[in-house]
Structure formats: C-alpha cells, structure tokens
Design a protein around this motif. Structure first.
Motif, PDB file in Angstrom:
ATOM      1  N   THR A   1       1.066  -1.404  -0.114  1.00 25.13           N
ATOM      2  CA  THR A   1      -0.327   0.023  -0.114  1.00 25.13           C
ATOM      3  C   THR A   1       1.042   1.630   0.534  1.00 25.13           C
ATOM      4  O   THR A   1       0.430   2.341  -0.316  1.00 25.13           O
TER       5      THR A   1
ATOM      6  N   THR B   1       4.410   3.847 -13.711  1.00 24.09           N
ATOM      7  CA  THR B   1       5.072   4.062 -13.440  1.00 24.09           C
ATOM      8  C   THR B   1       4.297   4.027 -11.203  1.00 24.09           C
ATOM      9  O   THR B   1       3.448   3.133 -11.360  1.00 24.09           O
ATOM     10  N   TYR B   2       4.280   5.182 -10.763  1.00 24.54           N
ATOM     11  CA  TYR B   2       4.613   4.249  -9.275  1.00 24.54           C
ATOM     12  C   TYR B   2       3.214   5.430  -8.143  1.00 24.54           C
ATOM     13  O   TYR B   2       3.804   7.040  -8.370  1.00 24.54           O
ATOM     14  N   THR B   3       2.414   4.959  -7.827  1.00 27.17           N
ATOM     15  CA  THR B   3       1.633   6.158  -6.359  1.00 27.17           C
ATOM     16  C   THR B   3       2.265   5.774  -5.115  1.00 27.17           C
ATOM     17  O   THR B   3       2.216   4.746  -4.770  1.00 27.17           O
TER      18      THR B   3
ATOM     19  N   VAL C   1       2.725   1.782  -4.886  1.00 30.28           N
ATOM     20  CA  VAL C   1       1.815   1.059  -5.992  1.00 30.28           C
ATOM     21  C   VAL C   1       2.629   1.259  -6.884  1.00 30.28           C
ATOM     22  O   VAL C   1       2.474   2.382  -7.734  1.00 30.28           O
ATOM     23  N   LYS C   2       2.601   0.142  -7.879  1.00 25.57           N
ATOM     24  CA  LYS C   2       2.812   0.117  -9.261  1.00 25.57           C
ATOM     25  C   LYS C   2       1.696   0.253 -10.265  1.00 25.57           C
ATOM     26  O   LYS C   2       1.337  -0.728  -9.784  1.00 25.57           O
ATOM     27  N   ASN C   3       1.560   1.317 -10.458  1.00 25.17           N
ATOM     28  CA  ASN C   3       0.543   1.593 -11.691  1.00 25.17           C
ATOM     29  C   ASN C   3       0.651   0.792 -13.394  1.00 25.17           C
ATOM     30  O   ASN C   3       1.758   0.012 -13.501  1.00 25.17           O
ATOM     31  N   THR C   4      -0.145   0.321 -13.673  1.00 24.62           N
ATOM     32  CA  THR C   4       0.178  -0.638 -14.950  1.00 24.62           C
ATOM     33  C   THR C   4       0.437   0.268 -15.925  1.00 24.62           C
ATOM     34  O   THR C   4       1.076  -0.667 -16.719  1.00 24.62           O
ATOM     35  N   ASP C   5       0.419   1.957 -15.466  1.00 22.72           N
ATOM     36  CA  ASP C   5       1.998   1.889 -16.916  1.00 22.72           C
ATOM     37  C   ASP C   5       2.742   2.343 -16.585  1.00 22.72           C
ATOM     38  O   ASP C   5       4.156   2.910 -17.423  1.00 22.72           O
TER      39      ASP C   5
END
Length: 182
Positions: free
Chosen positions: A38, A47-49, A41-45
């Motif tokens: 949490t 990048t990271y959040t 978080v690795k995004n599908t594109d």
C-alpha cells in the motif's frame, strides 16, 4: 553515467534534523511495520503511486524507492548520521541525541539492506559509540567535539573523516572500482 545525466553513485545523508527531537521515537516506525503493497503501488503504466508516509521509516523507504527507480544503475550510499556536537556529554547521552541517532541508524541499516544500498557508518568513523550501546564516553565525546567548527558544522578534520569514510565505502563496495583497476 556516460550520458552525464545518470549518476553512477548517489550519496544520501538524510536525517540529522530528525535525530534532534524526542518525538522521533513516536514517529520513527519500523521496517517490519511497513506495508509495501500500500505504501508503493506500481501502476499499470509502469509509474508508481506513493501513499502519504506516516513514519520516518516509510518516508525513507519512499525516498530510496524513488531513487532506485529513477536511477536503476546507480549505486546508492546511505550515510548513518551523527548527532550534533554541542552541549555536554550528559546532554548527548541523556536527552537522547545519541540514542535517537542509534535508533535512526538502525532504521537506515534495515532499509538500505531492503533496497540493496550501501551503508556509510559515520558513527563508527567518528568512534563516538564504539560499543554501539547508544552512549558516548567522556573521552569519545571530547574527541568528537574537536571535529566541529560550531554545532552542527564539521571543521576540516571532521570533513576529512566524513570524506575518508565515504571514499572507503566506495572503494570497498563499488563495481566502478573494479573497472578502473582493469
């Protein structure tokens, strides 16, 4: 790096302000309590959040993650921090500056190991806490104060110790040293 935009080595000296406050123990946290699923978080594109860090440990994890994904080929060196040199031995040991530095530096060890970073141990280099109990002796404290121009800024001797410690860490650990020698 050869493109002059990607560093080969990154040195992080982070936390000297944090170890000055007794609230550190409340805000430090532990790597054992970090929920990486949490926090980062690795995004599908690709990048990271990043979640808002709730502890110093979480913030340091985010920092090392950002550095490692931005510069994946760089060697990262994390400095352990030393407390400020001002005041008395009882101030250093009693109000927590050295004990807080020990807590913070233990966290640096844990996170550096998690991210494969190299630790630069300034506390050992300054010989402030040789038995690693979070307390300095009078002799160690008096010597430590001779390395500072004013609190918290090192003098030339202090910077020499910091530089030597960093250079030794690079020489002992860097893949680039082997490429220079061959």
């Amino acid at each position: 790096g050869k493109d002059c935009k990607s560093p080969d080595i990154i040195a992080l000296y982070v936390g000297s302000n944090e170890i000055r406050y007794n609230s550190l123990t409340e805000k430090l946290g532990s790597i054992d309590d970090v929920d990486f699923d949490t926090l980062i978080v690795k995004n599908t594109d690709g990048t990271y959040t990043y979640a808002e860090p709730k502890t110093v440990t979480e913030a340091y994890c985010i920092l090392l993650h950002k550095v490692s994904v931005t510069y994946p080929n760089a060697e990262v060196y994390c400095f352990k921090v030393v407390p400020s040199a001002g005041g008395s031995l009882s101030t250093l040991n009693g109000t927590g500056r050295l004990p807080y530095a020990k807590l913070f530096n233990d966290m640096v060890d844990d996170i550096a190991a998690h991210y494969g970073a190299i630790v630069v141990d300034l506390v050992a280099a300054f010989e402030l806490d040789p038995d690693n109990d979070g307390k300095a002796t009078e002799e160690a404290f008096n010597t430590f104060q001779t390395y500072y121009h004013n609190d918290p800024h090192p003098n030339a001797k202090g910077f020499d110790i910091i530089t030597e410690c960093f250079v030794n860490a690079v020489v002992d650990n860097s893949k680039y040293i082997a490429s220079i020698e061959t």
